[in-house]
Design a protein around this motif. Structure first.
Motif, PDB file in Angstrom:
ATOM      1  N   ASN A 165      33.661  36.603  39.181  1.00 18.92           N
ATOM      2  CA  ASN A 165      34.890  38.310  38.675  1.00 18.92           C
ATOM      3  C   ASN A 165      33.806  38.850  37.911  1.00 18.92           C
ATOM      4  OD1 ASN A 165      36.732  39.713  37.474  1.00 18.92           O
ATOM      5  ND2 ASN A 165      37.057  39.695  39.314  1.00 18.92           N
ATOM      6  N   ALA A 219      42.123  45.679  33.223  1.00 11.36           N
ATOM      7  CA  ALA A 219      42.305  45.879  33.925  1.00 11.36           C
ATOM      8  C   ALA A 219      41.326  44.686  34.263  1.00 11.36           C
ATOM      9  CB  ALA A 219      42.642  46.478  35.245  1.00 11.36           C
ATOM     10  N   GLY A 229      42.258  40.073  34.967  1.00  7.20           N
ATOM     11  CA  GLY A 229      41.608  40.060  35.997  1.00  7.20           C
ATOM     12  C   GLY A 229      40.635  38.605  35.727  1.00  7.20           C
TER      13      GLY A 229
HETATM   14  C1  LIG Z   1      38.131  40.991  39.121  1.00  5.96           C
HETATM   15  O1  LIG Z   1      39.438  41.077  38.676  1.00  5.96           O
HETATM   16  C2  LIG Z   1      39.718  42.153  38.957  1.00  5.96           C
HETATM   17  C3  LIG Z   1      41.114  42.568  38.136  1.00  5.96           C
HETATM   18  O2  LIG Z   1      41.961  41.960  38.953  1.00  5.96           O
HETATM   19  C4  LIG Z   1      39.204  42.630  40.292  1.00  5.96           C
HETATM   20  O3  LIG Z   1      39.588  44.637  40.656  1.00  5.96           O
HETATM   21  C5  LIG Z   1      38.399  42.591  41.114  1.00  5.96           C
HETATM   22  O4  LIG Z   1      38.158  42.931  42.327  1.00  5.96           O
HETATM   23  C6  LIG Z   1      37.841  41.554  40.568  1.00  5.96           C
HETATM   24  N1  LIG Z   1      36.207  40.888  41.637  1.00  5.96           N
HETATM   25  C7  LIG Z   1      36.066  39.648  42.135  1.00  5.96           C
HETATM   26  C8  LIG Z   1      34.446  40.128  42.288  1.00  5.96           C
HETATM   27  O5  LIG Z   1      36.302  39.134  42.249  1.00  5.96           O
END
Ligand SMILES: *[C@@H]1O[C@H](CO)[C@@H](O)[C@H](O)[C@H]1NC(C)=O
Ligand SMILES: *[C@@H]1O[C@H](CO)[C@@H](O)[C@H](O)[C@H]1NC(C)=O
Ligand SMILES: *[C@@H]1O[C@H](CO)[C@@H](O)[C@H](O)[C@H]1NC(C)=O
Length: 178
Positions: A71, A157, A161
């Motif tokens: 992420n 956002a 996350g």
């Molecule tokens: C990381 O978190 C964001 C927000 O929740 C989300 O939109 C995104 O898909 C996530 N990316 C990964 C690679 O997990």
């Protein structure tokens, strides 16, 4: 006759044990996620990697930290691409560049926590994940200190996350017996 009923009982015992085994694995994921602040996020993150079904609690923590790394890496990549498109706004460009750097520090902290988990050094693993969760704050604060520049919604956002994923990882590490 006696032999065949013995075979049936044996077969039943074996399949029962297999059932318990499989059940046990997915119930470890569930009981582990129950101690975290975001149960659904925890379940979906862990189940995104099939090896979680055969993992112990430490293995689940490792998978979760890897999800956090993915992420943070996605956000770092996103920010790096934004630096290129914000060429006309020098302050925005600088802020985004600094934020990209903060997310790369978050990736490094998560990498360090993976090594700690491998070594079963749970206190250190916890501290490193906490650090990783704090770098998005540093990024957000640099926007707060720059009046007139709005903090992009997309970044807000992504900040949430990564923080939520890190919070789940912290909950799991905490349950490992810190
Ligand atoms: C990381 O978190 C964001 C927000 O929740 C989300 O939109 C995104 O898909 C996530 N990316 C990964 C690679 O997990
Ligand atoms: C799934 O988890 C295993 C064990 O932690 C890891 O080696 C592997 O890279 C992970 N797979 C993905 C796609 O992240
Ligand atoms: C970039 O800034 C210059 C000077 O302020 C302005 O004239 C130009 O229209 C801007 N270009 C874009 C694509 O915003």
């Amino acid at each position: 006759m006696a032999y065949s009923s013995f075979a049936i009982v044996l077969a039943l015992c074996i399949s029962f044990q297999l059932a318990i085994h499989v059940q046990g694995d997915s119930s470890l994921i569930e009981s582990t996620c129950k101690v975290t602040n975001y149960y659904d996020l925890c379940i979906s993150s862990l189940k995104s990697n099939l090896t979680s079904l055969n993992a112990d609690a430490n293995g689940l923590a490792i998978i979760m930290v890897r999800v956090a790394m993915a992420n943070a890496t996605a956000t770092n990549t996103y920010l790096s691409s934004q630096v290129l498109s914000a060429t006309n706004d020098t302050l925005m460009k600088k802020l985004i560049k600094d934020c990209a750097k903060k997310y790369s520090y978050a990736i490094e902290a998560l990498q360090a926590s993976l090594q700690d988990l491998d070594a079963e050094l749970y206190d250190y693993a916890y501290i490193n994940v906490m650090a990783a969760a704090d770098y998005p704050n540093v990024c957000h604060n640099s926007f707060r200190r720059s009046p007139g520049v709005a903090y992009p919604h997309e970044l807000a956002a992504r900040e949430d996350g990564l923080k939520h994923i890190c919070e789940v990882a912290l909950g799991i590490i905490d349950s490992l017996g810190r």
